[in-house]
Design a protein around this motif. Structure first.
Motif, PDB file in Angstrom:
ATOM      1  N   CYS A  58     -32.479 -39.384  82.389  1.00  0.00           N
ATOM      2  CA  CYS A  58     -31.349 -40.007  81.883  1.00  0.00           C
ATOM      3  C   CYS A  58     -31.306 -41.210  80.870  1.00  0.00           C
ATOM      4  CB  CYS A  58     -30.403 -40.268  83.089  1.00  0.00           C
ATOM      5  SG  CYS A  58     -30.046 -39.071  84.030  1.00  0.00           S
ATOM      6  N   GLY A  59     -32.699 -41.329  80.388  1.00  0.00           N
ATOM      7  CA  GLY A  59     -32.887 -42.504  79.487  1.00  0.00           C
ATOM      8  C   GLY A  59     -33.125 -43.619  80.162  1.00  0.00           C
ATOM      9  N   THR A  60     -33.174 -44.770  79.601  1.00  0.00           N
ATOM     10  CA  THR A  60     -33.443 -46.289  80.040  1.00  0.00           C
ATOM     11  C   THR A  60     -32.049 -47.135  79.999  1.00  0.00           C
ATOM     12  OG1 THR A  60     -33.993 -47.094  77.695  1.00  0.00           O
ATOM     13  CG2 THR A  60     -35.712 -46.253  79.224  1.00  0.00           C
ATOM     14  N   ASP A  61     -31.024 -46.574  79.709  1.00  0.00           N
ATOM     15  CA  ASP A  61     -29.751 -47.336  79.911  1.00  0.00           C
ATOM     16  C   ASP A  61     -29.562 -48.197  81.382  1.00  0.00           C
ATOM     17  OD1 ASP A  61     -29.245 -46.453  77.272  1.00  0.00           O
ATOM     18  OD2 ASP A  61     -27.566 -45.181  77.963  1.00  0.00           O
ATOM     19  N   ALA A  62     -29.900 -47.528  82.395  1.00  0.00           N
ATOM     20  CA  ALA A  62     -29.772 -48.115  83.691  1.00  0.00           C
ATOM     21  C   ALA A  62     -31.019 -48.944  84.098  1.00  0.00           C
ATOM     22  CB  ALA A  62     -29.285 -47.111  84.542  1.00  0.00           C
ATOM     23  N   LEU A  63     -31.779 -49.227  83.343  1.00  0.00           N
ATOM     24  CA  LEU A  63     -33.378 -49.622  83.705  1.00  0.00           C
ATOM     25  C   LEU A  63     -33.036 -50.960  84.336  1.00  0.00           C
ATOM     26  CD1 LEU A  63     -36.337 -49.519  84.060  1.00  0.00           C
ATOM     27  CD2 LEU A  63     -36.663 -50.018  81.484  1.00  0.00           C
TER      28      LEU A  63
END
Length: 270
Positions: A58-63
């Motif tokens: 889901c990508g790094t938006d919530a990293l």
């Protein structure tokens, strides 16, 4: 060692939360996020930590949100290779699977975790990710480089044979790893076609194979605990005292992180 025996010195201290990033796997037309049991159980049984499995699809938006809940980061092995474009090379193993979603998640994860001072432990692919995240590169075919042995397993062998200890690694004299393991050399398994070439910024070898290939790294100038190995200590860890000690060392570093976080909250509330 049972979970109840870990951390007895401070029963009020919560168990550390450790992020484990998952990998992509396709099965019958469906995409899965996966993590094998062999990596999870030693983290619970011997490091005394609570694993949080993190999707990389889901990508790094919530990293940053994931890191806010973490006391450590654990990067495991996988069947895929890192995209060589990320360390400035053309792909020499086009027949080998890649997992670019994991690459693009784990590399910034390493960088941000280091910025926060979190303990980091890497195994096999995880060690290579740490190296790339810090600007290093990789031998894509260790077995084709003059002077190095073939570190791959025989795919025709049963798994118990593939994971047998097959070569020695020499531990850096006077290092914390030498003290933790109580030995100058240990025997390890070997299931990798790739290996570290030029080390990333701040990384130092702490163990090397018989042929000189870097088998373990740390970063004493960058982090209180950044440690990674090329072999697989997770395999049947319960019957391997060296593996138990390695996972305990990571768990101790994560517990220290918990203590630091709790002390910081107490100071803020005082």
């Amino acid at each position: 060692m049972s979970n109840s025996n870990i951390g007895n010195k401070n029963q009020t201290q919560r168990k550390p939360v450790v992020l484990m990033t998952m990998g992509t796997q396709e099965r019958k037309g469906h995409d899965y996020q996966v993590m094998t049991h062999k990596y999870i159980t030693p983290l619970v049984d011997f490091a005394g930590c609570v694993p949080v499995l993190v999707p990389t699809c889901c990508g790094t938006d919530a990293l940053e949100t994931y890191l806010d809940m973490a006391d450590g980061v654990y990067l495991t092995g996988a069947g895929s290779n890192i995209d060589p474009a990320l360390y400035g090379q053309e792909n020499e193993t086009p027949g080998k699977g890649q997992d670019k979603a994991r690459d693009l998640f784990d590399i910034p994860l390493v960088q941000l975790a280091l910025a926060r001072g979190l303990p980091i432990f890497g195994i096999c692919r995880g060690m290579q990710e740490i190296n790339v995240a810090l600007g290093g590169d990789i031998y894509q075919k260790v077995y084709a480089v003059p002077g190095f042995n073939d570190h791959r397993e025989n795919p025709q062998d049963p798994v118990e044979v593939q994971y047998q200890a097959v070569h020695g690694v020499k531990i850096k004299p006077g290092s914390w790893l030498r003290e933790a393991l109580g030995s100058d050399e240990i025997r390890v398994n070997s299931l990798h076609g790739q290996g570290l070439k030029n080390l990333g910024e701040g990384l130092e070898p702490i163990a090397v194979a018989d042929d000189g290939l870097v088998e373990a790294i740390h970063a004493p100038g960058l982090s209180p605990f950044l440690f990674a190995v090329q072999w697989h200590p997770e395999w049947q860890a319960a019957s391997n005292p060296d593996s138990i000690r390695i996972f305990q060392a990571f768990g101790d570093a994560c517990r220290q992180q918990v203590r630091k976080a709790q002390a910081s909250k107490q100071r803020q509330s005082a």
